[in-house]
Design an enzyme around this catalytic site. Structure first.
Site, PDB file in Angstrom:
ATOM      1  N   GLU A  72       0.849  -1.203   0.000  1.00 49.17           N
ATOM      2  CA  GLU A  72       0.000   0.000   0.000  1.00 49.17           C
ATOM      3  C   GLU A  72       0.883   1.251   0.000  1.00 49.17           C
ATOM      4  O   GLU A  72       0.495   2.292  -0.509  1.00 49.17           O
ATOM      5  CB  GLU A  72      -0.942  -0.002   1.215  1.00 49.17           C
ATOM      6  CG  GLU A  72      -2.189   0.843   0.997  1.00 49.17           C
ATOM      7  CD  GLU A  72      -3.274   0.613   2.034  1.00 49.17           C
ATOM      8  OE1 GLU A  72      -4.335   0.087   1.671  1.00 49.17           O
ATOM      9  OE2 GLU A  72      -3.074   0.965   3.219  1.00 49.17           O
ATOM     10  N   HIS A  91       6.963 -27.346   1.459  1.00 52.71           N
ATOM     11  CA  HIS A  91       6.109 -28.393   0.899  1.00 52.71           C
ATOM     12  C   HIS A  91       4.965 -27.786   0.103  1.00 52.71           C
ATOM     13  O   HIS A  91       3.944 -28.426  -0.118  1.00 52.71           O
ATOM     14  CB  HIS A  91       5.595 -29.281   2.033  1.00 52.71           C
ATOM     15  CG  HIS A  91       6.722 -29.872   2.821  1.00 52.71           C
ATOM     16  ND1 HIS A  91       7.340 -31.049   2.463  1.00 52.71           N
ATOM     17  CD2 HIS A  91       7.409 -29.397   3.898  1.00 52.71           C
ATOM     18  CE1 HIS A  91       8.335 -31.300   3.309  1.00 52.71           C
ATOM     19  NE2 HIS A  91       8.396 -30.302   4.184  1.00 52.71           N
ATOM     20  N   LYS A 136     -13.281   1.291  -3.960  1.00 52.51           N
ATOM     21  CA  LYS A 136     -14.351   1.647  -3.019  1.00 52.51           C
ATOM     22  C   LYS A 136     -15.480   2.358  -3.764  1.00 52.51           C
ATOM     23  O   LYS A 136     -16.657   2.091  -3.548  1.00 52.51           O
ATOM     24  CB  LYS A 136     -13.807   2.596  -1.945  1.00 52.51           C
ATOM     25  CG  LYS A 136     -12.984   1.933  -0.868  1.00 52.51           C
ATOM     26  CD  LYS A 136     -12.712   2.942   0.228  1.00 52.51           C
ATOM     27  CE  LYS A 136     -11.616   2.489   1.160  1.00 52.51           C
ATOM     28  NZ  LYS A 136     -11.102   3.556   1.998  1.00 52.51           N
TER      29      LYS A 136
HETATM   30  O1  LIG Z   1      -8.879   2.635   9.599  1.00 46.80           O
HETATM   31  P1  LIG Z   1      -9.812   2.832   8.467  1.00 46.80           P
HETATM   32  O2  LIG Z   1     -10.050   4.283   8.174  1.00 46.80           O
HETATM   33  O3  LIG Z   1     -11.096   2.093   8.680  1.00 46.80           O
HETATM   34  O4  LIG Z   1      -9.133   2.271   7.172  1.00 46.80           O
HETATM   35  C1  LIG Z   1      -8.801   0.924   7.064  1.00 46.80           C
HETATM   36  C2  LIG Z   1      -7.843   0.686   5.937  1.00 46.80           C
HETATM   37  O5  LIG Z   1      -8.374   1.138   4.725  1.00 46.80           O
HETATM   38  C3  LIG Z   1      -7.381   1.771   3.948  1.00 46.80           C
HETATM   39  O6  LIG Z   1      -7.612   3.114   3.988  1.00 46.80           O
HETATM   40  C4  LIG Z   1      -7.428   1.334   2.561  1.00 46.80           C
HETATM   41  O7  LIG Z   1      -8.730   1.352   2.133  1.00 46.80           O
HETATM   42  C5  LIG Z   1      -6.097   1.420   4.644  1.00 46.80           C
HETATM   43  O8  LIG Z   1      -5.092   2.295   4.352  1.00 46.80           O
HETATM   44  C6  LIG Z   1      -6.539   1.413   6.053  1.00 46.80           C
HETATM   45  O9  LIG Z   1      -5.623   0.784   6.878  1.00 46.80           O
END
Ligand SMILES: O=P(O)(O)OC[C@H]1O[C@](O)(CO)[C@@H](O)[C@@H]1O
Length: 627
Positions: free
Chosen positions: A406, A435, A540
């Site tokens: 990321e 394995h 998203k």
């Molecule tokens: O802590 P949040 O805001 O729920 O985000 C969870 C995760 O989602 C992300 O933003 C990626 O979608 C990550 O970087 C982060 O760790």
């Protein structure tokens, strides 16, 4: 063991290395770079991106501007040399390059990565720039320019380092609050309404709000922790049901920790709503058992405040999810499991300190970043396979996967050039993987370098026994690690070995800090912003559009199903009425999914031939809004 090592060392270089060996130096007049007609027959391109024949070619060959920005000329000049195979020279290289942190009992061996003196020299100025960048970052620079944010995870283990007194105070106050809260929960002073004390933790969160706590729980929780931990880290209903079912009657003594920096991540919100429903059905009051870890004033924070949950802990704006293990995100769960969080912080702080030296050889994070650069040509052309030879470190590779990918997987560099950077991480544990996929690593496609994580102490003292004369189970594990390392090297597969004496809060803290810093340094070497994640937003957004389309489909079906007689609709008709003819495939998938899930939706025809399908709702919901 000895025989396998010497057998390995006698092997010749593979064809790829021999090909690479022809490329002597980018500035040499004999270099293929000066003769465009030769370029395609060599493993390096004219732009400097590495081409491995018959393998992933040049990682989508970034444009020349990007290449010159990330300095792949350096990698080209140096990758041309094969790996050292003379045992005496190799031993010398091992001894010369072995890094040791005495107090932490941590060693880093980079001798099985074939970087050259020339490469080191060429990288030196860029490493010095990376050190400067890290220094600025620690002083509070806006190191995440896109989001206009400081990047302060290093302050969490050394609060005095924070650029403002108010931040130091916030960190220290939060730490005190975590320790006090955990002590009160463990002692029963803070208890659930219907039981004497909390016995379980259900942690709801995803990504950086789950992976660190999951890794640390697996690595460090005692066999009988004061509170056992479980995780909901997805919006999979069956997975959620499973966790709740496993808690059974202990739901009444479960502390639910909801972790979300943004406070609005859908998977986490859904997990919370599902768990709250389970509480209602069990006649329990959720607010008396709920804790939130989130940014001040987020949706989650406001919900927890308004509903009167038992505690709220802050996530700071300047700590990213994937570097939040040493914030309340990691520390609260750890403290509740009886893990010594002060030791974790101390280990991380010591490692940070070691990584502040500007002498590359003495800086373990810089050595890692350097090896990554060498091994992947600075363009992620090879994957990093992480192999901890210790069951309790099983989740380290998963944790690193987010931290590294990321952070480094970016489309653009800091100057706006399209670079499609990254470093793929995967792994599981040794010797188990021997394995599974080590066969391919040794003999198959050469698209990786390995990182072994070695733990010297096999078992707590006093428990070991010899299952063969002179040999324990731990000796076997050790032998498999060493054997795999030798066998890989013999076939020109490079590897790094990180050794810790024991898996303790201190060494785990140090490992986290080591990789956090290596990622920061590497990001600087390849000129990218390691602290944002714009790519995640695309998925998203698309998911939200799918759900919006589903609501439109339902509205169209509802209208047709309220007619007398009911009007079954073909997929084309639904798509037209949704004004989304181009989304017909998605509409088909939505309908197939709903039909498989008792959603009062009747699909006639064969799912295998979508054109035959006609759909209507089993009941008409007059006035239903579906939004
Ligand atoms: O802590 P949040 O805001 O729920 O985000 C969870 C995760 O989602 C992300 O933003 C990626 O979608 C990550 O970087 C982060 O760790």
């Amino acid at each position: 063991m000895a025989s396998s090592i010497s057998a390995g060392l006698s092997l010749k270089l593979g064809p790829q290395r021999r090909l690479a060996g022809k490329v002597l130096h980018s500035s040499s007049s004999h270099s293929p770079f000066h003769n465009p007609s030769l370029v395609s027959s060599y493993p390096f391109s004219a732009t400097g991106a590495i081409h491995f024949r018959g393998q992933r070619a040049a990682r989508d060959a970034p444009p020349p501007t990007a290449i010159s920005n990330s300095g792949n000329d350096v990698a080209v000049a140096s990758k041309a040399v094969g790996l050292e195979k003379d045992p005496r020279e190799l031993w010398k290289r091992y001894v010369d390059w072995l890094y040791q942190h005495k107090e932490l009992g941590l060693y880093l061996d980079v001798s099985r990565v074939g970087f050259t003196d020339e490469f080191l020299q060429e990288m030196e100025p860029r490493l010095q720039k990376a050190f400067k960048d890290m220094e600025e970052l620690e002083k509070g620079a806006i190191a995440n320019p896109d989001e206009s944010r400081m990047v302060g995870h290093y302050w969490l283990r050394n609060p005095k380092l924070a650029p403002k007194a108010v931040l130091t105070q916030q960190i220290e106050t939060t730490l005190d609050k975590i320790s006090e809260f955990a002590a009160h929960v463990i002692s029963g002073k803070i208890r659930p309404p219907l039981k004497d004390r909390f016995t379980q933790i259900l942690s709801i969160g995803i990504g950086g709000s789950a992976l660190g706590p999951q890794f640390v729980a697996e690595a460090l929780a005692p066999d009988n922790p004061p509170l056992k931990i479980r995780f909901i880290d997805n919006t999979d209903p069956a997975g959620i049901d499973h966790q709740i079912a496993q808690l059974g009657n202990e739901l009444a003594s479960t502390l639910v920790i909801v972790v979300s920096k943004s406070g609005g991540t859908p998977e986490t919100r859904n997990g919370l709503l599902e768990v709250q429903k389970a509480f209602r059905e069990a006649g329990l009051e959720f607010s008396k058992q709920g804790v939130a870890i989130t940014q001040d004033n987020s949706l989650l924070d406001n919900t927890a405040r308004i509903e009167g949950w038992i505690a709220r802990f802050p996530m700071f704006d300047w700590v990213g999810g994937r570097t939040s293990e040493m914030s309340a995100v990691g520390l609260l769960a750890a403290a509740l499991q009886g893990i010594n969080i002060k030791e974790m912080l101390a280990g991380a702080a010591m490692m940070d300190e070691a990584n502040r030296t500007k002498i590359v050889k003495n800086n373990p994070a810089a050595l890692l970043a350097l090896c990554w650069y060498w091994a992947t040509g600075g363009v992620g052309s090879k994957d990093m396979v992480v192999l901890p030879y210790k069951d309790s470190l099983l989740l380290f590779s998963r944790y690193l996967q987010q931290l590294v990918m990321e952070s480094l997987g970016k489309e653009f560099d800091l100057d706006g050039n399209r670079v499609n950077q990254g470093l793929t991480v995967y792994g599981n544990k040794g010797s188990t993987d021997q394995h599974a996929y080590i066969q391919q690593l040794r003999d198959g496609v050469h698209n990786f370098f390995a990182t072994f994580i070695e733990v010297l102490r096999d078992r707590p003292p006093g428990h070991d026994w010899e299952l063969e004369p002179g040999v324990t189970s731990g000796d076997y594990l050790f032998g498999f690690l060493q054997g795999t390392r030798s066998a890989l090297y013999a076939n020109d597969r490079e590897s790094i070995t990180v050794t810790v004496e024991e898996v303790t809060p201190k060494s785990v803290g140090a490992l986290v800090a080591l990789y956090e810093r290596a990622v920061g340094i590497y990001a600087s070497l390849v000129n990218i912003n390691a602290y944002h994640q714009p790519g995640v937003e695309a998925g998203k957004k698309a998911a939200i559009e799918v759900l919006a389309l589903q609501k439109r489909v339902l509205a169209v079906l509802n209208e047709a199903s309220c007619k007398d007689p009911v009007e079954p609709l073909t997929l084309e008709e639904i798509a037209d009425r949704c004004h989304s003819p181009n989304d017909i495939e998605m509409i088909y998938k939505i309908i197939a999914h709903m039909a498989a899930n008792d959603r009062a939706l009747i699909a006639e025809g064969s799912c295998g031939s979508p054109r035959s399908v006609k759909v209507y709702l089993g009941e008409c919901n007059v006035g239903e809004m579906y939004d």
